[in-house]
Design a protein around this motif. Structure first.
Motif, PDB file in Angstrom:
ATOM      1  N   THR A 110     -11.955  12.779   6.291  1.00  0.00           N
ATOM      2  CA  THR A 110     -11.971  11.793   5.309  1.00  0.00           C
ATOM      3  C   THR A 110     -10.548  11.524   4.978  1.00  0.00           C
ATOM      4  O   THR A 110      -9.716  12.427   4.975  1.00  0.00           O
ATOM      5  CB  THR A 110     -12.743  12.414   3.972  1.00  0.00           C
ATOM      6  OG1 THR A 110     -12.317  13.292   3.339  1.00  0.00           O
ATOM      7  CG2 THR A 110     -14.204  12.187   4.307  1.00  0.00           C
TER       8      THR A 110
ATOM      9  N   TYR B  99       0.765  -1.259   0.080  1.00  0.00           N
ATOM     10  CA  TYR B  99      -0.025  -0.048  -0.007  1.00  0.00           C
ATOM     11  C   TYR B  99       0.878   1.317  -0.020  1.00  0.00           C
ATOM     12  O   TYR B  99       1.712   1.424   0.803  1.00  0.00           O
ATOM     13  CB  TYR B  99      -1.027   0.105   1.162  1.00  0.00           C
ATOM     14  CG  TYR B  99      -1.868   1.055   1.158  1.00  0.00           C
ATOM     15  CD1 TYR B  99      -3.268   1.109   0.353  1.00  0.00           C
ATOM     16  CD2 TYR B  99      -1.691   2.273   1.941  1.00  0.00           C
ATOM     17  CE1 TYR B  99      -3.887   2.349   0.524  1.00  0.00           C
ATOM     18  CE2 TYR B  99      -2.556   3.511   1.970  1.00  0.00           C
ATOM     19  CZ  TYR B  99      -3.715   3.329   1.132  1.00  0.00           C
ATOM     20  OH  TYR B  99      -4.627   4.510   1.055  1.00  0.00           O
ATOM     21  N   LYS B 100       0.813   2.273  -1.184  1.00  0.00           N
ATOM     22  CA  LYS B 100       1.747   3.217  -1.294  1.00  0.00           C
ATOM     23  C   LYS B 100       2.996   2.896  -1.065  1.00  0.00           C
ATOM     24  O   LYS B 100       3.852   3.585  -0.569  1.00  0.00           O
ATOM     25  CB  LYS B 100       1.167   4.424  -0.199  1.00  0.00           C
ATOM     26  CG  LYS B 100       0.030   4.904  -0.230  1.00  0.00           C
ATOM     27  CD  LYS B 100      -0.347   6.029   0.798  1.00  0.00           C
ATOM     28  CE  LYS B 100      -1.605   6.762   0.378  1.00  0.00           C
ATOM     29  NZ  LYS B 100      -1.684   7.887   0.865  1.00  0.00           N
TER      30      LYS B 100
ATOM     31  N   ALA C 221      -8.308   9.866   1.760  1.00  0.00           N
ATOM     32  CA  ALA C 221      -8.317   9.081   0.159  1.00  0.00           C
ATOM     33  C   ALA C 221      -7.558   7.853   0.163  1.00  0.00           C
ATOM     34  O   ALA C 221      -6.308   7.692   0.501  1.00  0.00           O
ATOM     35  CB  ALA C 221      -7.709  10.154  -0.706  1.00  0.00           C
ATOM     36  N   LEU C 222      -8.177   6.788  -0.111  1.00  0.00           N
ATOM     37  CA  LEU C 222      -7.845   5.371  -0.278  1.00  0.00           C
ATOM     38  C   LEU C 222      -7.061   5.272  -1.627  1.00  0.00           C
ATOM     39  O   LEU C 222      -7.718   5.936  -2.647  1.00  0.00           O
ATOM     40  CB  LEU C 222      -8.724   4.302   0.122  1.00  0.00           C
ATOM     41  CG  LEU C 222      -9.338   4.438   1.457  1.00  0.00           C
ATOM     42  CD1 LEU C 222     -10.409   3.289   1.468  1.00  0.00           C
ATOM     43  CD2 LEU C 222      -8.450   3.830   2.372  1.00  0.00           C
ATOM     44  N   GLU C 223      -6.094   4.525  -1.561  1.00  0.00           N
ATOM     45  CA  GLU C 223      -5.464   4.054  -2.974  1.00  0.00           C
ATOM     46  C   GLU C 223      -5.845   2.493  -3.003  1.00  0.00           C
ATOM     47  O   GLU C 223      -5.586   1.967  -1.884  1.00  0.00           O
ATOM     48  CB  GLU C 223      -4.004   4.416  -2.947  1.00  0.00           C
ATOM     49  CG  GLU C 223      -3.872   6.085  -2.927  1.00  0.00           C
ATOM     50  CD  GLU C 223      -2.412   6.505  -3.237  1.00  0.00           C
ATOM     51  OE1 GLU C 223      -1.696   5.509  -3.380  1.00  0.00           O
ATOM     52  OE2 GLU C 223      -2.074   7.582  -2.900  1.00  0.00           O
ATOM     53  N   LYS C 224      -5.633   2.095  -4.534  1.00  0.00           N
ATOM     54  CA  LYS C 224      -5.629   0.721  -4.304  1.00  0.00           C
ATOM     55  C   LYS C 224      -4.301   0.028  -4.115  1.00  0.00           C
ATOM     56  O   LYS C 224      -3.494   0.601  -4.638  1.00  0.00           O
ATOM     57  CB  LYS C 224      -6.132   0.327  -5.702  1.00  0.00           C
ATOM     58  CG  LYS C 224      -7.600   0.554  -5.997  1.00  0.00           C
ATOM     59  CD  LYS C 224      -8.192  -0.149  -7.365  1.00  0.00           C
ATOM     60  CE  LYS C 224      -9.296   0.296  -7.400  1.00  0.00           C
ATOM     61  NZ  LYS C 224      -9.879  -0.089  -8.898  1.00  0.00           N
TER      62      LYS C 224
ATOM     63  N   TRP D  40     -11.771  -4.111   0.800  1.00  0.00           N
ATOM     64  CA  TRP D  40     -11.388  -3.868   2.022  1.00  0.00           C
ATOM     65  C   TRP D  40     -12.239  -4.395   3.014  1.00  0.00           C
ATOM     66  O   TRP D  40     -13.450  -4.250   3.115  1.00  0.00           O
ATOM     67  CB  TRP D  40     -11.069  -2.339   2.656  1.00  0.00           C
ATOM     68  CG  TRP D  40     -10.153  -1.549   1.594  1.00  0.00           C
ATOM     69  CD1 TRP D  40     -10.590  -0.603   0.838  1.00  0.00           C
ATOM     70  CD2 TRP D  40      -8.836  -1.495   1.940  1.00  0.00           C
ATOM     71  NE1 TRP D  40      -9.298   0.012   0.156  1.00  0.00           N
ATOM     72  CE2 TRP D  40      -8.221  -0.579   0.840  1.00  0.00           C
ATOM     73  CE3 TRP D  40      -7.629  -2.124   2.554  1.00  0.00           C
ATOM     74  CZ2 TRP D  40      -6.885  -0.358   0.686  1.00  0.00           C
ATOM     75  CZ3 TRP D  40      -6.397  -1.832   2.393  1.00  0.00           C
ATOM     76  CH2 TRP D  40      -6.078  -0.983   1.173  1.00  0.00           C
TER      77      TRP D  40
ATOM     78  N   ASP E 123     -13.681  -0.205  -5.450  1.00  0.00           N
ATOM     79  CA  ASP E 123     -13.825   1.055  -6.205  1.00  0.00           C
ATOM     80  C   ASP E 123     -13.942   2.440  -4.775  1.00  0.00           C
ATOM     81  O   ASP E 123     -13.972   3.366  -5.295  1.00  0.00           O
ATOM     82  CB  ASP E 123     -14.865   1.210  -7.093  1.00  0.00           C
ATOM     83  CG  ASP E 123     -14.753   0.397  -8.116  1.00  0.00           C
ATOM     84  OD1 ASP E 123     -13.521   0.077  -8.725  1.00  0.00           O
ATOM     85  OD2 ASP E 123     -15.716  -0.404  -8.736  1.00  0.00           O
ATOM     86  N   GLN E 124     -13.987   1.880  -3.875  1.00  0.00           N
ATOM     87  CA  GLN E 124     -14.089   2.840  -2.787  1.00  0.00           C
ATOM     88  C   GLN E 124     -12.937   3.593  -2.548  1.00  0.00           C
ATOM     89  O   GLN E 124     -11.508   3.180  -2.475  1.00  0.00           O
ATOM     90  CB  GLN E 124     -14.420   1.980  -1.316  1.00  0.00           C
ATOM     91  CG  GLN E 124     -14.638   3.023  -0.136  1.00  0.00           C
ATOM     92  CD  GLN E 124     -16.107   3.506  -0.181  1.00  0.00           C
ATOM     93  OE1 GLN E 124     -16.974   2.659  -0.648  1.00  0.00           O
ATOM     94  NE2 GLN E 124     -16.177   4.678   0.251  1.00  0.00           N
ATOM     95  N   THR E 125     -13.007   4.844  -2.734  1.00  0.00           N
ATOM     96  CA  THR E 125     -11.957   5.792  -2.769  1.00  0.00           C
ATOM     97  C   THR E 125     -11.865   6.768  -1.514  1.00  0.00           C
ATOM     98  O   THR E 125     -10.656   7.262  -1.344  1.00  0.00           O
ATOM     99  CB  THR E 125     -11.595   6.683  -4.157  1.00  0.00           C
ATOM    100  OG1 THR E 125     -12.850   7.646  -4.193  1.00  0.00           O
ATOM    101  CG2 THR E 125     -11.655   5.626  -5.221  1.00  0.00           C
ATOM    102  N   VAL E 126     -12.828   6.652  -0.766  1.00  0.00           N
ATOM    103  CA  VAL E 126     -12.788   7.818   0.423  1.00  0.00           C
ATOM    104  C   VAL E 126     -13.190   6.880   1.838  1.00  0.00           C
ATOM    105  O   VAL E 126     -14.116   5.979   1.516  1.00  0.00           O
ATOM    106  CB  VAL E 126     -13.396   8.754   0.259  1.00  0.00           C
ATOM    107  CG1 VAL E 126     -13.678   9.727   1.500  1.00  0.00           C
ATOM    108  CG2 VAL E 126     -13.151   9.770  -1.061  1.00  0.00           C
TER     109      VAL E 126
END
Length: 183
Positions: free
Chosen positions: A116, A100-101, A118-121, A132, A143-146
């Protein structure tokens, strides 16, 4: 003859500063402990008591548990102000065998209630990211990004599905066996 004195009582207004519940006023007697009160709550904040000034300035008259912090030395009706401190919550992101990152270890983020992130894949060779798992409380899709912070610390764990590959064998003019297999 002796003079008889009775201590004066005053109305103390309790300004909750965006909190709710608890008491909104009390009658306090000069030179006596402040009477116990029901204290307010505010989501995402910790109550630290009532003060003569806003944001914890001035003199403290009430503790966080609603008990007296000092005797009443007020001699007029007065407003006291709730002092709140923002709470921080921790989000732990577990890549679960992936990255992750760029990191293969847990990523820890601290933020406030209702903020909030910001989520990354995440990535993982040979696997497809499916979303997740949310500490037994649910799931977020891929596809959840936040992520929105709630009132507790949370852990998000990456969910993976192994990729399936077809391998075709080149027999080099040989015979028998299988031509392909899946793994």
């Amino acid at each position: 003859m002796y003079a008889a004195w009775t201590a004066n009582s005053y109305t103390i207004t309790l300004d909750q500063q965006e909190g709710h519940g608890g008491w909104t006023s009390v009658t306090a007697t000069y030179n006596s402990a402040m009477p116990k009160i029901g204290y307010p709550i505010r989501y995402g904040y910790t109550f630290h008591g009532y003060y003569t000034g806003k944001n914890g300035s001035g003199t403290k008259y009430y503790n966080a548990d609603g008990t007296s912090a000092r005797n009443c030395d007020l001699y007029v009706d007065t407003t006291l102000y709730a002092y709140w401190e923002v709470d921080y919550y921790t989000l732990t992101i577990n890549p679960n065998g992936g990255s992750y990152k760029g990191s293969t270890t847990n990523t820890v983020v601290q933020q406030t209630y209702q903020s909030t992130y910001a989520l990354e894949k995440p990535t993982r060779p040979g696997y497809t990211f499916d979303g997740w798992a949310w500490m037994g409380a649910g799931e977020l899709n891929a596809d959840q990004t936040v992520f929105t912070f709630g009132l507790s610390n949370m852990t998000l764990t990456a969910r993976w599905t192994p990729n399936i590959y077809k391998v075709t064998l080149n027999k080099q003019n040989g015979s028998g066996g299988t031509d392909a297999y899946w793994y």
